[in-house]
Design a protein around this motif. Structure first.
Motif, PDB file in Angstrom:
ATOM      1  N   GLY A  65      72.782  16.918  38.056  1.00  0.00           N
ATOM      2  CA  GLY A  65      73.537  17.805  37.167  1.00  0.00           C
ATOM      3  C   GLY A  65      74.870  17.200  36.771  1.00  0.00           C
ATOM      4  O   GLY A  65      75.265  17.241  35.597  1.00  0.00           O
ATOM      5  N   ASP A  66      75.562  16.613  37.736  1.00  0.00           N
ATOM      6  CA  ASP A  66      76.873  16.021  37.447  1.00  0.00           C
ATOM      7  C   ASP A  66      76.763  14.736  36.634  1.00  0.00           C
ATOM      8  O   ASP A  66      77.729  14.325  35.976  1.00  0.00           O
ATOM      9  N   LEU A  67      75.606  14.086  36.678  1.00  0.00           N
ATOM     10  CA  LEU A  67      75.407  12.838  35.939  1.00  0.00           C
ATOM     11  C   LEU A  67      74.877  13.064  34.525  1.00  0.00           C
ATOM     12  O   LEU A  67      74.783  12.114  33.742  1.00  0.00           O
ATOM     13  N   ALA A  68      74.540  14.283  34.209  1.00  0.00           N
ATOM     14  CA  ALA A  68      73.952  14.586  32.900  1.00  0.00           C
ATOM     15  C   ALA A  68      74.876  14.129  31.775  1.00  0.00           C
ATOM     16  O   ALA A  68      76.063  14.460  31.753  1.00  0.00           O
ATOM     17  N   GLY A  69      74.340  13.347  30.853  1.00  0.00           N
ATOM     18  CA  GLY A  69      75.104  12.895  29.694  1.00  0.00           C
ATOM     19  C   GLY A  69      75.997  11.701  29.943  1.00  0.00           C
ATOM     20  O   GLY A  69      76.622  11.181  29.006  1.00  0.00           O
TER      21      GLY A  69
ATOM     22  N   PRO B 273      78.510   2.828  33.362  1.00  0.00           N
ATOM     23  CA  PRO B 273      78.145   2.473  34.743  1.00  0.00           C
ATOM     24  C   PRO B 273      79.220   2.816  35.765  1.00  0.00           C
ATOM     25  O   PRO B 273      78.920   3.323  36.855  1.00  0.00           O
ATOM     26  N   GLU B 274      80.472   2.549  35.431  1.00  0.00           N
ATOM     27  CA  GLU B 274      81.553   2.826  36.378  1.00  0.00           C
ATOM     28  C   GLU B 274      81.714   4.328  36.588  1.00  0.00           C
ATOM     29  O   GLU B 274      81.958   4.794  37.704  1.00  0.00           O
TER      30      GLU B 274
ATOM     31  N   ILE C  63      81.116   9.220  40.005  1.00  0.00           N
ATOM     32  CA  ILE C  63      80.533  10.562  40.191  1.00  0.00           C
ATOM     33  C   ILE C  63      79.674  10.592  41.455  1.00  0.00           C
ATOM     34  O   ILE C  63      79.759  11.523  42.260  1.00  0.00           O
ATOM     35  N   ILE C  64      78.853   9.591  41.631  1.00  0.00           N
ATOM     36  CA  ILE C  64      77.980   9.552  42.809  1.00  0.00           C
ATOM     37  C   ILE C  64      78.808   9.453  44.085  1.00  0.00           C
ATOM     38  O   ILE C  64      78.532  10.138  45.077  1.00  0.00           O
ATOM     39  N   GLY C  65      79.841   8.606  44.062  1.00  0.00           N
ATOM     40  CA  GLY C  65      80.705   8.498  45.234  1.00  0.00           C
ATOM     41  C   GLY C  65      81.396   9.808  45.563  1.00  0.00           C
ATOM     42  O   GLY C  65      81.453  10.232  46.722  1.00  0.00           O
ATOM     43  N   ARG C  66      81.895  10.486  44.529  1.00  0.00           N
ATOM     44  CA  ARG C  66      82.564  11.772  44.737  1.00  0.00           C
ATOM     45  C   ARG C  66      81.598  12.814  45.282  1.00  0.00           C
ATOM     46  O   ARG C  66      81.909  13.541  46.236  1.00  0.00           O
ATOM     47  N   ASP C  67      80.403  12.887  44.678  1.00  0.00           N
ATOM     48  CA  ASP C  67      79.423  13.877  45.121  1.00  0.00           C
ATOM     49  C   ASP C  67      78.973  13.619  46.552  1.00  0.00           C
ATOM     50  O   ASP C  67      78.784  14.554  47.336  1.00  0.00           O
ATOM     51  N   PHE C  68      78.795  12.322  46.877  1.00  0.00           N
ATOM     52  CA  PHE C  68      78.398  12.019  48.236  1.00  0.00           C
ATOM     53  C   PHE C  68      79.465  12.480  49.230  1.00  0.00           C
ATOM     54  O   PHE C  68      79.143  13.070  50.269  1.00  0.00           O
ATOM     55  N   VAL C  69      80.724  12.215  48.910  1.00  0.00           N
ATOM     56  CA  VAL C  69      81.816  12.655  49.782  1.00  0.00           C
ATOM     57  C   VAL C  69      81.775  14.170  49.967  1.00  0.00           C
ATOM     58  O   VAL C  69      81.902  14.679  51.088  1.00  0.00           O
ATOM     59  N   GLU C  70      81.581  14.892  48.864  1.00  0.00           N
ATOM     60  CA  GLU C  70      81.583  16.358  48.951  1.00  0.00           C
ATOM     61  C   GLU C  70      80.424  16.878  49.800  1.00  0.00           C
ATOM     62  O   GLU C  70      80.607  17.748  50.659  1.00  0.00           O
TER      63      GLU C  70
ATOM     64  N   ALA D 102      70.427   5.255  39.975  1.00  0.00           N
ATOM     65  CA  ALA D 102      71.334   5.572  38.860  1.00  0.00           C
ATOM     66  C   ALA D 102      71.797   4.322  38.140  1.00  0.00           C
ATOM     67  O   ALA D 102      71.963   4.328  36.911  1.00  0.00           O
ATOM     68  N   ILE D 103      72.018   3.234  38.883  1.00  0.00           N
ATOM     69  CA  ILE D 103      72.512   2.018  38.228  1.00  0.00           C
ATOM     70  C   ILE D 103      71.363   1.092  37.839  1.00  0.00           C
ATOM     71  O   ILE D 103      71.587  -0.035  37.382  1.00  0.00           O
ATOM     72  N   ARG D 104      70.132   1.568  38.025  1.00  0.00           N
ATOM     73  CA  ARG D 104      68.977   0.854  37.484  1.00  0.00           C
ATOM     74  C   ARG D 104      68.379   1.610  36.299  1.00  0.00           C
ATOM     75  O   ARG D 104      67.370   1.203  35.748  1.00  0.00           O
TER      76      ARG D 104
END
Length: 509
Positions: free
Chosen positions: A281-285, A289-290, A295-302, A393-395
Protein backbone atom coordinates in the motif's frame (compact mmCIF):
# COMPACT_ATOMS: atom_id res chain seq x y z
CA UNK A 1 44.85 -12.31 23.66
CA UNK A 2 43.97 -12.90 19.99
CA UNK A 3 47.06 -12.35 17.84
CA UNK A 4 46.42 -10.29 14.73
CA UNK A 5 47.81 -8.61 11.67
CA UNK A 6 46.98 -4.92 11.37
CA UNK A 7 46.17 -3.70 7.85
CA UNK A 8 46.47 0.06 7.44
CA UNK A 9 44.09 1.32 4.75
CA UNK A 10 45.12 4.16 2.46
CA UNK A 11 41.95 3.82 0.40
CA UNK A 12 42.80 0.98 -1.99
CA UNK A 13 40.01 -0.97 -3.67
CA UNK A 14 41.99 -4.10 -2.77
CA UNK A 15 42.34 -3.55 0.99
CA UNK A 16 39.52 -5.92 1.93
CA UNK A 17 40.98 -8.51 -0.41
CA UNK A 18 44.29 -8.38 1.48
CA UNK A 19 42.35 -9.04 4.68
CA UNK A 20 40.51 -11.95 3.08
CA UNK A 21 43.77 -13.57 2.00
CA UNK A 22 45.23 -13.22 5.49
CA UNK A 23 42.05 -14.70 7.01
CA UNK A 24 42.29 -17.63 4.57
CA UNK A 25 45.63 -18.43 6.23
CA UNK A 26 43.67 -18.86 9.51
CA UNK A 27 45.19 -15.66 10.87
CA UNK A 28 43.00 -12.91 12.32
CA UNK A 29 43.47 -9.41 10.91
CA UNK A 30 41.82 -6.02 11.18
CA UNK A 31 41.58 -3.10 8.75
CA UNK A 32 41.99 0.42 10.12
CA UNK A 33 42.13 3.76 8.24
CA UNK A 34 45.58 5.36 8.29
CA UNK A 35 44.12 8.36 10.12
CA UNK A 36 42.38 6.32 12.86
CA UNK A 37 44.98 3.85 14.07
CA UNK A 38 44.31 1.64 17.11
CA UNK A 39 46.78 1.21 19.93
CA UNK A 40 49.73 -0.98 18.93
CA UNK A 41 49.73 -3.58 21.69
CA UNK A 42 51.20 -7.06 22.17
CA UNK A 43 48.42 -8.66 20.09
CA UNK A 44 49.71 -7.05 16.88
CA UNK A 45 52.19 -9.44 15.26
CA UNK A 46 52.74 -7.51 12.04
CA UNK A 47 51.50 -4.61 9.91
CA UNK A 48 50.57 -4.33 6.21
CA UNK A 49 50.34 -0.95 4.45
CA UNK A 50 47.73 -1.05 1.67
CA UNK A 51 47.69 0.53 -1.75
CA UNK A 52 45.94 3.80 -2.49
CA UNK A 53 44.30 5.77 -5.32
CA UNK A 54 46.62 8.65 -4.36
CA UNK A 55 50.16 9.33 -5.53
CA UNK A 56 52.77 9.74 -2.78
CA UNK A 57 53.77 12.90 -4.63
CA UNK A 58 50.36 14.55 -4.16
CA UNK A 59 50.15 17.38 -1.67
CA UNK A 60 47.10 15.76 -0.08
CA UNK A 61 48.43 12.19 -0.13
CA UNK A 62 47.87 10.11 3.02
CA UNK A 63 50.71 10.31 5.52
CA UNK A 64 51.22 8.29 8.67
CA UNK A 65 53.47 8.27 11.71
CA UNK A 66 55.16 4.85 11.65
CA UNK A 67 57.42 5.45 14.65
CA UNK A 68 55.60 2.86 16.77
CA UNK A 69 55.74 0.27 13.98
CA UNK A 70 58.69 0.54 11.58
CA UNK A 71 61.73 -1.31 12.86
CA UNK A 72 59.78 -2.66 15.84
CA UNK A 73 57.25 -4.95 14.15
CA UNK A 74 57.31 -6.87 10.87
CA UNK A 75 56.06 -4.46 8.20
CA UNK A 76 54.98 -5.08 4.58
CA UNK A 77 54.23 -2.18 2.22
CA UNK A 78 52.02 -2.98 -0.78
CA UNK A 79 52.01 -0.68 -3.85
CA UNK A 80 51.38 2.80 -2.33
CA UNK A 81 52.78 1.40 0.92
CA UNK A 82 56.00 0.46 -0.89
CA UNK A 83 56.29 3.88 -2.53
CA UNK A 84 55.58 5.62 0.78
CA UNK A 85 58.32 3.70 2.60
CA UNK A 86 60.75 4.57 -0.20
CA UNK A 87 59.98 8.28 -0.63
CA UNK A 88 59.28 9.18 2.99
CA UNK A 89 62.59 7.76 4.18
CA UNK A 90 64.90 9.27 1.60
CA UNK A 91 64.20 7.62 -1.77
CA UNK A 92 62.49 8.96 -4.86
CA UNK A 93 59.19 8.17 -6.57
CA UNK A 94 58.40 9.59 -10.03
CA UNK A 95 55.68 9.15 -12.63
CA UNK A 96 56.23 5.90 -14.53
CA UNK A 97 57.23 6.30 -18.23
CA UNK A 98 54.12 4.24 -18.96
CA UNK A 99 51.55 3.34 -16.33
CA UNK A 100 51.58 -0.35 -15.50
CA UNK A 101 48.23 -2.06 -15.01
CA UNK A 102 47.70 -5.79 -15.35
CA UNK A 103 49.88 -8.86 -15.51
CA UNK A 104 53.67 -8.68 -15.33
CA UNK A 105 56.43 -11.26 -14.95
CA UNK A 106 58.37 -10.89 -11.70
CA UNK A 107 61.96 -12.10 -11.47
CA UNK A 108 63.15 -12.98 -7.95
CA UNK A 109 66.62 -11.47 -7.56
CA UNK A 110 67.27 -12.88 -4.07
CA UNK A 111 65.58 -16.31 -3.80
CA UNK A 112 66.90 -16.74 -0.22
CA UNK A 113 65.06 -13.65 0.98
CA UNK A 114 62.49 -14.64 3.61
CA UNK A 115 59.61 -12.95 1.75
CA UNK A 116 60.49 -14.77 -1.47
CA UNK A 117 60.91 -18.27 -0.03
CA UNK A 118 59.21 -20.96 -2.12
CA UNK A 119 58.48 -18.64 -5.05
CA UNK A 120 59.72 -19.74 -8.49
CA UNK A 121 62.49 -17.63 -9.98
CA UNK A 122 59.96 -16.13 -12.40
CA UNK A 123 56.29 -15.68 -11.49
CA UNK A 124 53.26 -13.73 -12.68
CA UNK A 125 52.11 -10.75 -10.59
CA UNK A 126 49.43 -8.06 -10.90
CA UNK A 127 50.49 -4.43 -11.22
CA UNK A 128 48.27 -1.38 -10.69
CA UNK A 129 50.24 1.86 -10.43
CA UNK A 130 51.09 5.09 -12.24
CA UNK A 131 54.24 5.94 -10.26
CA UNK A 132 57.49 4.04 -9.95
CA UNK A 133 60.31 3.95 -7.39
CA UNK A 134 63.39 5.33 -9.16
CA UNK A 135 65.73 5.46 -6.16
CA UNK A 136 65.66 3.62 -2.83
CA UNK A 137 67.20 4.97 0.39
CA UNK A 138 70.46 3.61 1.78
CA UNK A 139 70.01 0.20 3.37
CA UNK A 140 67.14 -0.78 1.06
CA UNK A 141 67.94 -3.97 -0.85
CA UNK A 142 66.09 -4.90 -4.06
CA UNK A 143 64.86 -8.52 -3.97
CA UNK A 144 62.68 -8.72 -7.11
CA UNK A 145 62.18 -6.86 -10.40
CA UNK A 146 60.12 -6.92 -13.58
CA UNK A 147 61.13 -5.87 -17.08
CA UNK A 148 59.50 -2.46 -16.52
CA UNK A 149 59.87 -2.02 -12.75
CA UNK A 150 63.39 -2.37 -11.36
CA UNK A 151 62.28 -1.89 -7.75
CA UNK A 152 59.39 -4.39 -7.68
CA UNK A 153 60.22 -5.66 -4.18
CA UNK A 154 62.74 -4.67 -1.53
CA UNK A 155 63.68 -5.15 2.10
CA UNK A 156 65.32 -2.84 4.60
CA UNK A 157 68.49 -4.30 6.02
CA UNK A 158 68.64 -4.52 9.79
CA UNK A 159 64.89 -4.43 10.38
CA UNK A 160 61.88 -6.67 9.52
CA UNK A 161 60.52 -4.37 6.80
CA UNK A 162 59.62 -5.45 3.25
CA UNK A 163 57.76 -3.77 0.42
CA UNK A 164 56.34 -4.84 -2.96
CA UNK A 165 55.13 -2.80 -5.91
CA UNK A 166 52.59 -5.44 -7.03
CA UNK A 167 49.39 -6.85 -5.50
CA UNK A 168 49.81 -10.38 -4.06
CA UNK A 169 46.21 -10.50 -2.88
CA UNK A 170 44.61 -10.73 -6.35
CA UNK A 171 44.18 -14.07 -8.10
CA UNK A 172 46.29 -12.92 -11.05
CA UNK A 173 49.39 -12.95 -8.82
CA UNK A 174 49.90 -16.69 -9.09
CA UNK A 175 52.20 -17.05 -6.05
CA UNK A 176 50.72 -14.18 -4.07
CA UNK A 177 49.28 -16.41 -1.35
CA UNK A 178 52.70 -17.98 -0.80
CA UNK A 179 54.25 -14.54 -0.44
CA UNK A 180 51.60 -13.50 2.09
CA UNK A 181 52.13 -16.79 3.94
CA UNK A 182 55.86 -16.07 4.08
CA UNK A 183 55.13 -12.72 5.71
CA UNK A 184 52.23 -13.61 8.01
CA UNK A 185 53.24 -17.10 9.11
CA UNK A 186 57.00 -17.04 8.55
CA UNK A 187 58.13 -13.50 9.36
CA UNK A 188 55.32 -12.56 11.80
CA UNK A 189 55.21 -16.07 13.38
CA UNK A 190 51.41 -16.16 13.54
CA UNK A 191 50.00 -19.45 14.86
CA UNK A 192 47.16 -19.86 12.27
CA UNK A 193 44.61 -20.47 15.03
CA UNK A 194 41.79 -18.28 13.61
CA UNK A 195 39.23 -20.94 12.59
CA UNK A 196 35.44 -21.08 12.45
CA UNK A 197 35.44 -23.45 15.42
CA UNK A 198 37.58 -21.13 17.53
CA UNK A 199 35.38 -18.19 16.51
CA UNK A 200 32.23 -20.00 17.64
CA UNK A 201 33.76 -20.99 20.98
CA UNK A 202 35.11 -17.51 21.71
CA UNK A 203 32.01 -15.64 20.50
CA UNK A 204 29.53 -17.76 22.45
CA UNK A 205 31.55 -17.23 25.62
CA UNK A 206 31.78 -13.47 25.04
CA UNK A 207 28.06 -13.19 24.27
CA UNK A 208 27.18 -14.95 27.53
CA UNK A 209 29.42 -12.60 29.48
CA UNK A 210 28.16 -9.49 27.68
CA UNK A 211 24.41 -10.19 27.68
CA UNK A 212 23.97 -12.28 30.81
CA UNK A 213 20.28 -12.92 31.50
CA UNK A 214 19.02 -10.02 29.37
CA UNK A 215 16.54 -10.49 26.53
CA UNK A 216 17.55 -9.87 22.91
CA UNK A 217 15.39 -9.20 19.85
CA UNK A 218 16.60 -9.98 16.32
CA UNK A 219 15.04 -9.35 12.93
CA UNK A 220 15.39 -12.50 10.85
CA UNK A 221 15.40 -12.24 7.07
CA UNK A 222 15.87 -15.90 6.16
CA UNK A 223 19.31 -15.02 4.80
CA UNK A 224 22.68 -16.40 5.82
CA UNK A 225 23.85 -13.52 8.04
CA UNK A 226 20.78 -13.17 10.23
CA UNK A 227 20.41 -16.96 10.51
CA UNK A 228 23.98 -17.50 11.68
CA UNK A 229 23.72 -14.56 14.08
CA UNK A 230 20.53 -16.04 15.51
CA UNK A 231 22.02 -19.52 16.03
CA UNK A 232 25.15 -18.07 17.67
CA UNK A 233 23.01 -16.02 20.05
CA UNK A 234 20.67 -18.93 20.72
CA UNK A 235 23.65 -21.10 21.65
CA UNK A 236 24.78 -18.38 24.07
CA UNK A 237 21.50 -17.23 25.67
CA UNK A 238 18.83 -19.77 24.64
CA UNK A 239 15.21 -18.71 25.02
CA UNK A 240 16.17 -15.14 25.90
CA UNK A 241 16.59 -14.57 22.16
CA UNK A 242 13.37 -13.49 20.42
CA UNK A 243 13.37 -13.49 16.60
CA UNK A 244 10.91 -11.63 14.37
CA UNK A 245 10.51 -12.51 10.70
CA UNK A 246 8.56 -9.87 8.76
CA UNK A 247 6.83 -10.76 5.50
CA UNK A 248 6.83 -7.56 3.46
CA UNK A 249 4.89 -9.18 0.63
CA UNK A 250 8.07 -8.80 -1.43
CA UNK A 251 9.67 -12.15 -0.64
CA UNK A 252 10.11 -14.96 -3.14
CA UNK A 253 7.13 -17.23 -3.80
CA UNK A 254 6.21 -19.26 -0.69
CA UNK A 255 9.40 -18.02 1.02
CA UNK A 256 7.69 -16.88 4.22
CA UNK A 257 6.30 -20.35 4.92
CA UNK A 258 9.41 -22.27 3.79
CA UNK A 259 11.81 -20.18 5.88
CA UNK A 260 9.63 -20.54 8.99
CA UNK A 261 9.60 -24.30 8.40
CA UNK A 262 13.40 -24.30 8.17
CA UNK A 263 13.68 -22.55 11.52
CA UNK A 264 11.31 -24.95 13.31
CA UNK A 265 13.91 -27.67 13.65
CA UNK A 266 16.58 -25.31 14.94
CA UNK A 267 15.03 -24.53 18.31
CA UNK A 268 14.78 -20.81 17.60
CA UNK A 269 12.06 -18.69 19.14
CA UNK A 270 10.64 -17.11 15.95
CA UNK A 271 7.49 -15.08 15.36
CA UNK A 272 6.36 -14.57 11.75
CA UNK A 273 4.51 -11.35 10.94
CA UNK A 274 2.58 -10.88 7.69
CA UNK A 275 2.65 -7.20 6.71
CA UNK A 276 2.45 -7.30 2.91
CA UNK A 277 -0.66 -5.11 2.71
CA UNK A 278 1.10 -2.26 4.52
CA UNK A 279 4.26 -2.40 2.40
CA UNK A 280 2.48 -2.72 -0.94
CA UNK A 281 0.00 0.00 0.00
CA UNK A 282 2.76 2.44 0.89
CA UNK A 283 4.67 1.60 -2.30
CA UNK A 284 1.70 2.18 -4.59
CA UNK A 285 2.60 4.62 -7.37
CA UNK A 286 6.28 4.89 -6.32
CA UNK A 287 8.83 4.31 -9.08
CA UNK A 288 12.06 5.93 -7.81
CA UNK A 289 14.46 3.24 -6.52
CA UNK A 290 15.76 5.29 -3.60
CA UNK A 291 12.22 6.20 -2.56
CA UNK A 292 11.28 2.51 -2.62
CA UNK A 293 14.20 1.64 -0.34
CA UNK A 294 13.35 4.40 2.13
CA UNK A 295 9.68 3.40 2.30
CA UNK A 296 10.56 -0.25 2.85
CA UNK A 297 13.13 0.65 5.50
CA UNK A 298 10.65 2.88 7.31
CA UNK A 299 7.87 0.30 7.16
CA UNK A 300 10.16 -2.43 8.40
CA UNK A 301 11.17 -0.28 11.37
CA UNK A 302 7.53 0.42 12.20
CA UNK A 303 6.41 -3.23 11.95
CA UNK A 304 9.45 -4.57 13.78
CA UNK A 305 9.20 -1.92 16.49
CA UNK A 306 5.49 -2.66 17.07
CA UNK A 307 6.22 -6.37 17.48
CA UNK A 308 9.29 -5.85 19.66
CA UNK A 309 7.38 -3.57 22.03
CA UNK A 310 5.08 -6.46 22.84
CA UNK A 311 8.05 -8.24 24.42
CA UNK A 312 8.74 -7.34 28.03
CA UNK A 313 12.17 -6.24 29.31
CA UNK A 314 14.12 -6.52 26.05
CA UNK A 315 17.54 -4.85 26.52
CA UNK A 316 19.40 -5.68 23.29
CA UNK A 317 18.89 -5.46 19.54
CA UNK A 318 20.90 -8.03 17.56
CA UNK A 319 21.92 -7.33 13.97
CA UNK A 320 23.61 -9.41 11.29
CA UNK A 321 26.21 -6.75 10.44
CA UNK A 322 29.31 -8.27 8.80
CA UNK A 323 32.85 -6.96 8.44
CA UNK A 324 32.56 -5.23 5.01
CA UNK A 325 29.76 -3.07 6.49
CA UNK A 326 32.03 -2.12 9.40
CA UNK A 327 35.03 -1.35 7.20
CA UNK A 328 33.08 0.71 4.69
CA UNK A 329 31.50 2.81 7.43
CA UNK A 330 34.98 3.74 8.69
CA UNK A 331 36.72 4.22 5.36
CA UNK A 332 39.68 6.52 4.80
CA UNK A 333 37.53 9.42 3.64
CA UNK A 334 34.45 8.58 5.70
CA UNK A 335 31.65 6.41 4.31
CA UNK A 336 32.20 5.47 0.70
CA UNK A 337 30.31 7.39 -1.98
CA UNK A 338 26.67 6.34 -1.69
CA UNK A 339 25.49 4.27 -4.63
CA UNK A 340 22.24 3.29 -2.95
CA UNK A 341 20.85 3.12 0.58
CA UNK A 342 21.94 0.01 2.41
CA UNK A 343 19.17 -2.40 3.33
CA UNK A 344 20.42 -2.95 6.88
CA UNK A 345 18.00 -1.78 9.51
CA UNK A 346 19.11 1.74 10.33
CA UNK A 347 17.41 3.69 13.07
CA UNK A 348 16.17 0.81 15.18
CA UNK A 349 18.46 1.50 18.14
CA UNK A 350 17.30 5.14 18.28
CA UNK A 351 13.64 4.16 18.00
CA UNK A 352 13.84 1.40 20.56
CA UNK A 353 16.52 2.64 22.97
CA UNK A 354 18.25 -0.73 22.92
CA UNK A 355 21.89 -1.69 23.14
CA UNK A 356 23.20 -3.27 19.94
CA UNK A 357 24.97 -6.60 19.64
CA UNK A 358 26.54 -7.68 16.34
CA UNK A 359 28.07 -11.16 16.70
CA UNK A 360 29.26 -11.34 13.07
CA UNK A 361 30.87 -7.90 12.76
CA UNK A 362 34.35 -9.45 12.41
CA UNK A 363 33.47 -11.83 9.57
CA UNK A 364 33.39 -11.72 5.77
CA UNK A 365 30.47 -13.43 4.00
CA UNK A 366 32.35 -16.65 3.23
CA UNK A 367 33.52 -16.81 6.86
CA UNK A 368 29.90 -16.44 7.99
CA UNK A 369 29.03 -19.50 5.91
CA UNK A 370 31.91 -21.51 7.42
CA UNK A 371 30.78 -20.54 10.92
CA UNK A 372 27.23 -21.57 10.03
CA UNK A 373 28.43 -25.00 8.98
CA UNK A 374 30.40 -25.30 12.23
CA UNK A 375 27.14 -24.56 14.05
CA UNK A 376 25.38 -27.37 12.17
CA UNK A 377 23.04 -25.15 10.15
CA UNK A 378 21.68 -26.99 7.09
CA UNK A 379 22.83 -26.21 3.58
CA UNK A 380 19.33 -25.14 2.53
CA UNK A 381 19.92 -21.99 4.61
CA UNK A 382 23.72 -21.66 4.55
CA UNK A 383 23.93 -22.19 0.80
CA UNK A 384 21.20 -19.70 -0.08
CA UNK A 385 22.06 -16.95 -2.50
CA UNK A 386 22.12 -13.41 -1.07
CA UNK A 387 18.77 -11.68 -1.42
CA UNK A 388 18.29 -7.90 -1.30
CA UNK A 389 16.84 -6.48 1.90
CA UNK A 390 14.09 -4.58 0.04
CA UNK A 391 13.17 -7.88 -1.60
CA UNK A 392 11.55 -8.00 -5.02
CA UNK A 393 10.75 -4.27 -4.85
CA UNK A 394 14.12 -3.39 -6.37
CA UNK A 395 13.78 -6.13 -8.99
CA UNK A 396 10.52 -4.62 -10.19
CA UNK A 397 11.59 -1.60 -12.21
CA UNK A 398 8.86 1.00 -12.20
CA UNK A 399 5.64 0.81 -10.23
CA UNK A 400 5.04 -2.00 -7.75
CA UNK A 401 1.61 -3.59 -7.84
CA UNK A 402 0.34 -6.91 -6.42
CA UNK A 403 -0.04 -8.16 -10.00
CA UNK A 404 3.57 -7.31 -10.94
CA UNK A 405 4.84 -8.88 -7.70
CA UNK A 406 2.96 -12.10 -8.53
CA UNK A 407 4.40 -12.16 -12.06
CA UNK A 408 7.95 -11.76 -10.75
CA UNK A 409 7.46 -14.36 -8.01
CA UNK A 410 6.29 -16.91 -10.57
CA UNK A 411 9.11 -16.19 -13.01
CA UNK A 412 11.72 -16.20 -10.23
CA UNK A 413 10.53 -19.59 -8.95
CA UNK A 414 10.85 -21.18 -12.39
CA UNK A 415 14.39 -19.77 -12.75
CA UNK A 416 15.67 -20.70 -9.27
CA UNK A 417 14.06 -24.15 -9.35
CA UNK A 418 15.69 -24.78 -12.74
CA UNK A 419 19.12 -23.78 -11.43
CA UNK A 420 18.72 -26.31 -8.61
CA UNK A 421 17.36 -29.03 -10.90
CA UNK A 422 20.29 -28.70 -13.33
CA UNK A 423 22.95 -28.60 -10.59
CA UNK A 424 23.83 -24.97 -11.33
CA UNK A 425 22.58 -23.26 -8.17
CA UNK A 426 25.73 -23.82 -6.11
CA UNK A 427 27.92 -22.66 -9.02
CA UNK A 428 26.24 -19.24 -8.89
CA UNK A 429 26.84 -16.69 -6.13
CA UNK A 430 23.58 -14.85 -6.73
CA UNK A 431 20.75 -15.23 -9.19
CA UNK A 432 17.48 -13.43 -9.68
CA UNK A 433 15.02 -12.00 -12.17
CA UNK A 434 14.26 -8.37 -12.98
CA UNK A 435 10.83 -7.34 -14.22
CA UNK A 436 11.39 -4.53 -16.72
CA UNK A 437 9.10 -1.50 -17.11
CA UNK A 438 8.73 -2.10 -20.85
CA UNK A 439 6.46 -4.23 -22.96
CA UNK A 440 7.19 -5.79 -26.31
CA UNK A 441 5.25 -7.28 -29.17
CA UNK A 442 5.05 -11.04 -29.38
CA UNK A 443 2.95 -13.75 -30.92
CA UNK A 444 1.39 -16.71 -29.13
CA UNK A 445 -0.55 -19.10 -31.31
CA UNK A 446 -2.28 -16.90 -33.86
CA UNK A 447 -2.58 -13.93 -31.53
CA UNK A 448 -0.47 -10.81 -31.21
CA UNK A 449 0.65 -10.10 -27.66
CA UNK A 450 2.00 -6.98 -25.98
CA UNK A 451 3.42 -8.08 -22.65
CA UNK A 452 6.27 -7.68 -20.21
CA UNK A 453 9.95 -8.50 -20.58
CA UNK A 454 12.05 -10.07 -17.81
CA UNK A 455 15.84 -10.17 -17.45
CA UNK A 456 17.60 -13.15 -15.88
CA UNK A 457 20.69 -12.39 -13.78
CA UNK A 458 23.37 -14.77 -12.48
CA UNK A 459 26.76 -13.72 -11.16
CA UNK A 460 29.85 -15.38 -9.73
CA UNK A 461 31.54 -13.64 -6.80
CA UNK A 462 33.15 -14.23 -3.44
CA UNK A 463 31.74 -11.37 -1.41
CA UNK A 464 29.71 -9.25 -3.82
CA UNK A 465 32.27 -6.44 -4.03
CA UNK A 466 33.07 -7.50 -7.60
CA UNK A 467 31.15 -9.99 -9.73
CA UNK A 468 31.28 -11.62 -13.15
CA UNK A 469 28.25 -12.75 -15.10
CA UNK A 470 27.94 -16.53 -15.28
CA UNK A 471 28.13 -18.34 -18.62
CA UNK A 472 25.01 -20.46 -18.16
CA UNK A 473 24.55 -23.13 -20.86
CA UNK A 474 22.52 -21.99 -23.87
CA UNK A 475 20.37 -25.10 -23.61
CA UNK A 476 19.52 -24.24 -20.01
CA UNK A 477 18.63 -20.64 -20.88
CA UNK A 478 16.50 -21.81 -23.80
CA UNK A 479 14.51 -24.17 -21.59
CA UNK A 480 14.02 -21.62 -18.82
CA UNK A 481 12.92 -18.96 -21.30
CA UNK A 482 10.41 -21.36 -22.85
CA UNK A 483 9.03 -22.39 -19.44
CA UNK A 484 8.64 -18.78 -18.31
CA UNK A 485 6.83 -17.62 -21.44
CA UNK A 486 4.55 -20.66 -21.51
CA UNK A 487 3.70 -20.76 -17.82
CA UNK A 488 3.60 -17.12 -16.65
CA UNK A 489 0.81 -14.97 -18.02
CA UNK A 490 1.97 -11.43 -18.74
CA UNK A 491 5.49 -12.27 -19.97
CA UNK A 492 6.40 -12.80 -23.62
CA UNK A 493 10.14 -12.03 -23.72
CA UNK A 494 13.17 -13.19 -21.69
CA UNK A 495 16.69 -11.68 -21.87
CA UNK A 496 19.93 -12.56 -20.07
CA UNK A 497 22.09 -9.89 -18.37
CA UNK A 498 25.78 -10.22 -19.32
CA UNK A 499 27.09 -7.21 -17.34
CA UNK A 500 29.81 -7.57 -14.71
CA UNK A 501 30.40 -5.53 -11.55
CA UNK A 502 31.96 -3.05 -12.13
CA UNK A 503 30.70 -1.22 -14.09
CA UNK A 504 27.19 -2.57 -13.45
CA UNK A 505 25.88 -3.41 -9.99
CA UNK A 506 24.46 -6.85 -9.24
CA UNK A 507 20.96 -5.53 -8.69
CA UNK A 508 19.40 -3.17 -11.23
CA UNK A 509 18.13 -0.71 -8.59
Amino acid sequence: MQEKILIIDFGSQYTQLIARRVRELSVYCEIHPFNHLPAIDASVRGVILSGSPFSVRDAGAPRIDLSAIKGRLPLLGVCYGAQYLAQHFGGEVTPAPSREYGRAMLTVVEPDDRLMEGLPRTTQVWMSHGDTITRVPDGYRIVASTAEVHVAAYRIEGEPTWAIQFHPEVYHSTDGVQLLRNFVVGICSCAQSWTSESFVETTVRELREKIGDDKVVLGLSGGVDSTVAAVLLHRAIGENLHCIFVDSGLLRKNEFESVLDSYKGMGLNVKGVKAGDKFLGDLAGVTDPEAKRKIIGRDFVEVFNAEAQQLADVKWLAQGTIYPDVVESASVNGPAAKIKSHHNVGGLPEHMHLKVVEPLRLLFKDEVRRVGRSLGIGEELIGRHPFPGPGLAIRILGEITPERVEILQNVDKIYIDALREHGLYDQVWQAGVILLPVKSVGVMGDERTYESCVALRAVASTDGMTADWVHLPYEFLARVSNDIINKVRGVNRVVYDISSKPPATIEWE
